[in-house]
Motif scaffolding. Structure first.
Motif, short mmCIF file in Angstrom:
data_model
loop_
_atom_site.label_atom_id
_atom_site.label_comp_id
_atom_site.label_asym_id
_atom_site.label_seq_id
_atom_site.Cartn_x
_atom_site.Cartn_y
_atom_site.Cartn_z
N ALA A 181 38.03 60.41 79.47
CA ALA A 181 38.52 61.50 78.63
C ALA A 181 37.51 62.63 78.48
N ILE A 182 36.32 62.49 79.04
CA ILE A 182 35.30 63.54 78.90
C ILE A 182 35.80 64.84 79.53
N TYR A 183 36.45 64.75 80.67
CA TYR A 183 36.95 65.96 81.34
C TYR A 183 38.49 65.96 81.33
N CYS A 184 39.08 65.69 80.20
CA CYS A 184 40.54 65.62 80.07
C CYS A 184 41.14 67.02 80.25
N ARG A 185 42.16 67.10 81.11
CA ARG A 185 42.80 68.39 81.38
C ARG A 185 43.67 68.86 80.21
N ASP A 186 44.12 67.92 79.40
CA ASP A 186 45.05 68.26 78.32
C ASP A 186 44.36 68.48 76.98
N TYR A 187 43.05 68.56 76.96
CA TYR A 187 42.32 68.73 75.70
C TYR A 187 42.65 70.09 75.08
N GLN A 188 43.07 70.06 73.83
CA GLN A 188 43.30 71.27 73.06
C GLN A 188 42.57 71.11 71.73
N PRO A 189 41.63 71.98 71.43
CA PRO A 189 40.90 71.81 70.17
C PRO A 189 41.81 72.02 68.96
N LYS A 190 41.49 71.32 67.90
CA LYS A 190 42.26 71.45 66.65
C LYS A 190 42.00 72.85 66.07
N THR A 191 43.08 73.55 65.79
CA THR A 191 42.92 74.87 65.19
C THR A 191 42.87 74.77 63.69
#
Length: 95
Positions: free
Chosen positions: A80-90
């Motif tokens: 998961a370190i380079y997860c393509r679907d990562y979206q930071p919490k706004t």
């Protein structure tokens, strides 16, 4: 027979102190090196685990049954370190 044992003990006796000294220091050095290696490996593993961004992702549910709604199989792993679907919490209050 008794004289042979007495002769062997007297012959080995001067060498016992240096042999014990070397063995004791060798064991001490090996223990210190082992502890140092274990500590170094633990720090490297901790640094790598702190790179996992899952807890800051908006898809992370913080539930032990379903950790991630997009990629549950790799959530909280090294993959998961380079997860393509990562979206930071706004807004962390909404998630």
């Amino acid at each position: 027979m008794l004289q042979l044992i007495f002769f062997l003990i007297n012959g080995i006796q001067p060498l016992l102190v240096p042999i014990c000294f070397v063995v004791a220091w060798t064991v001490t050095i090996l223990v210190v090196l082992s502890l140092w290696t274990a500590a170094r490996d633990s720090v490297n593993t901790a640094k790598q685990m702190h790179q996992i961004p899952c807890t800051g992702c908006q898809f992370f549910t913080d539930n032990y049954r379903l950790k991630c709604t997009v990629r549950p199989s790799i959530a909280n792993t090294e993959e998961a370190i380079y997860c393509r679907d990562y979206q930071p919490k706004t807004n962390p209050y909404l998630y």
